[in-house]
Design a protein around this motif. Structure first.
Motif, short mmCIF file in Angstrom:
data_model
loop_
_atom_site.label_atom_id
_atom_site.label_comp_id
_atom_site.label_asym_id
_atom_site.label_seq_id
_atom_site.Cartn_x
_atom_site.Cartn_y
_atom_site.Cartn_z
N LYS A 52 0.86 -1.18 0.00
CA LYS A 52 0.00 0.00 0.00
C LYS A 52 0.90 1.23 0.00
CE LYS A 52 -3.82 -2.17 2.52
NZ LYS A 52 -4.69 -2.10 3.72
N THR A 53 0.43 2.30 -0.59
CA THR A 53 1.24 3.51 -0.68
C THR A 53 0.58 4.65 0.07
OG1 THR A 53 0.16 4.05 -2.79
CG2 THR A 53 2.27 2.90 -2.89
N LYS A 54 1.40 5.59 0.50
CA LYS A 54 0.93 6.77 1.21
C LYS A 54 1.74 7.97 0.74
CE LYS A 54 0.49 8.78 5.84
NZ LYS A 54 0.72 8.55 7.29
N VAL A 55 1.07 9.02 0.38
CA VAL A 55 1.73 10.24 -0.09
C VAL A 55 2.11 11.08 1.12
CG1 VAL A 55 1.50 12.34 -1.45
CG2 VAL A 55 0.49 10.20 -2.26
N ILE A 56 3.39 11.39 1.24
CA ILE A 56 3.88 12.24 2.32
C ILE A 56 3.93 13.68 1.80
CG2 ILE A 56 5.75 12.67 3.95
CD1 ILE A 56 4.33 10.01 4.34
N GLY A 57 3.19 14.55 2.44
CA GLY A 57 3.15 15.94 2.01
C GLY A 57 1.84 16.26 1.30
N GLU A 58 1.89 17.25 0.44
CA GLU A 58 0.69 17.71 -0.25
C GLU A 58 0.26 16.70 -1.31
OE1 GLU A 58 -0.90 21.60 -2.81
OE2 GLU A 58 1.15 21.53 -2.00
N GLU A 59 -1.01 16.40 -1.32
CA GLU A 59 -1.55 15.45 -2.29
C GLU A 59 -2.19 16.21 -3.45
OE1 GLU A 59 -4.27 12.79 -0.51
OE2 GLU A 59 -2.83 11.94 0.92
N ASP A 60 -1.83 15.81 -4.66
CA ASP A 60 -2.48 16.34 -5.84
C ASP A 60 -2.66 15.19 -6.83
OD1 ASP A 60 0.04 15.93 -6.97
OD2 ASP A 60 0.64 18.01 -6.69
N GLU A 61 -3.15 15.51 -7.99
CA GLU A 61 -3.46 14.46 -8.96
C GLU A 61 -2.20 13.73 -9.41
OE1 GLU A 61 -5.70 13.93 -13.31
OE2 GLU A 61 -5.59 15.90 -12.31
N ASP A 62 -1.11 14.46 -9.61
CA ASP A 62 0.13 13.84 -10.09
C ASP A 62 0.71 12.89 -9.04
OD1 ASP A 62 -0.10 15.18 -12.46
OD2 ASP A 62 1.19 16.85 -11.84
N THR A 63 0.78 13.35 -7.79
CA THR A 63 1.36 12.50 -6.74
C THR A 63 0.50 11.27 -6.47
OG1 THR A 63 0.28 13.86 -5.05
CG2 THR A 63 2.55 14.42 -5.64
N MET A 64 -0.81 11.41 -6.54
CA MET A 64 -1.69 10.26 -6.33
C MET A 64 -1.54 9.24 -7.45
SD MET A 64 -3.06 10.73 -3.45
CE MET A 64 -4.30 9.45 -3.49
N GLU A 65 -1.41 9.73 -8.68
CA GLU A 65 -1.21 8.81 -9.81
C GLU A 65 0.15 8.11 -9.70
OE1 GLU A 65 -1.69 11.04 -13.34
OE2 GLU A 65 -3.89 11.16 -13.20
N ALA A 66 1.17 8.85 -9.27
CA ALA A 66 2.48 8.24 -9.10
C ALA A 66 2.45 7.17 -8.00
CB ALA A 66 3.52 9.31 -8.77
N ALA A 67 1.75 7.46 -6.91
CA ALA A 67 1.64 6.48 -5.82
C ALA A 67 0.91 5.23 -6.29
CB ALA A 67 0.92 7.12 -4.63
N GLU A 68 -0.10 5.40 -7.10
CA GLU A 68 -0.84 4.25 -7.62
C GLU A 68 0.03 3.41 -8.54
OE1 GLU A 68 -3.71 1.47 -8.38
OE2 GLU A 68 -3.56 2.98 -6.79
#
Length: 248
Positions: free
Chosen positions: A145-161
């Motif tokens: 499972k992934t978790k974004v550290i810091g501000e979440e936006d569309e690019d970071t969420m897609e990268a985490a996925e």
């Protein structure tokens, strides 16, 4: 046409015949000494030992045999001390395995052929712990499972996925041993209280592998609280001669 003598004649006493070849004797690969002994040329003024070693260099190749022997003796003494410090735990663990009821035992006391009965409560508890922990740590969708550290936006969420999907594919499809080794680890964890997993690059398979390491094959000082803070960590590796040849 007459040829006049030059204004500057050669000094008297110099033989105008062919000169003798100058012999050069190489005494050392770093030095060249001429035959008359008057000139010495150093081809490598910097000593190789003064050259700073790289981080990934094998230091054992730069030490002499005597120094390596001292280090090996000191290391073996320390490992033996670690083994003795956990001897009580090891004896208790071995005795605990005998009461699981998995080993057939022929008894002569109190009479020949007497039946020895062991309760299966301990084995059932270990299996139940393994099943529940496996469902939590290795779900059907994959263990990562992934978790974004810091501000979440569309690019970071897609990268985490993308990272999550790629890691789950690696653990479930490429590293085929990951799930069965994880099951073995959880079962041993319930019995011994400690278990280890080693993730490393296997040159013979040309990929990353994850193997379960039993607690009895990882030797640390008994008083160490974590692997990171332990003074020493020794992994007892059991290799066949053929496996050793492949690694050479």
């Amino acid at each position: 046409m007459a040829i006049e003598k030059g204004l500057y004649q050669a000094p008297l006493g110099i033989n105008e015949g062919p000169e003798e070849a100058l012999e050069i004797e190489i005494v050392d690969p770093k030095e060249v000494t001429l035959s008359d002994g008057s000139v010495e040329i150093s081809l490598m003024p910097d000593d190789e030992d003064d050259i700073e070693s790289k981080f990934e260099d094998n230091l054992a190749e730069k030490l002499d045999e005597e120094e390596l022997g001292k280090i090996a003796d000191e290391l073996m003494e320390s490992v033996d001390a670690d083994v003795q410090s956990r001897k009580e735990w090891a004896d208790t663990y071995v005795e605990g395995l005998d009461v699981l009821g998995f080993k057939h035992e022929e008894r002569t006391q109190p009479w020949e052929g007497a039946c020895g009965v062991y309760s299966t409560v301990l084995a059932e508890a270990a299996i139940r712990f393994q099943a529940e922990a496996m469902a939590e740590t290795f779900p059907a969708a994959g263990p990562v499972k992934t978790k974004v550290i810091g501000e979440e936006d569309e690019d970071t969420m897609e990268a985490a996925e993308r990272v999550r999907a790629d890691m789950n594919y690696e653990l479930t499809e490429n590293m085929v041993e990951y799930r069965p080794e994880h099951e073995r680890l959880l079962y041993s964890l319930g019995l011994s209280g400690s278990a280890f997993k080693k993730v490393y690059y296997e040159p013979n398979m040309d990929r990353v592998c994850a193997t379960y390491i039993p607690a009895e094959e990882v030797i640390v000082p008994y008083g160490a609280s974590t692997i990171e803070t332990a003074e020493r960590v020794t992994h007892v590796m059991r290799k066949t001669k053929n496996e050793l040849r492949k690694l050479q």
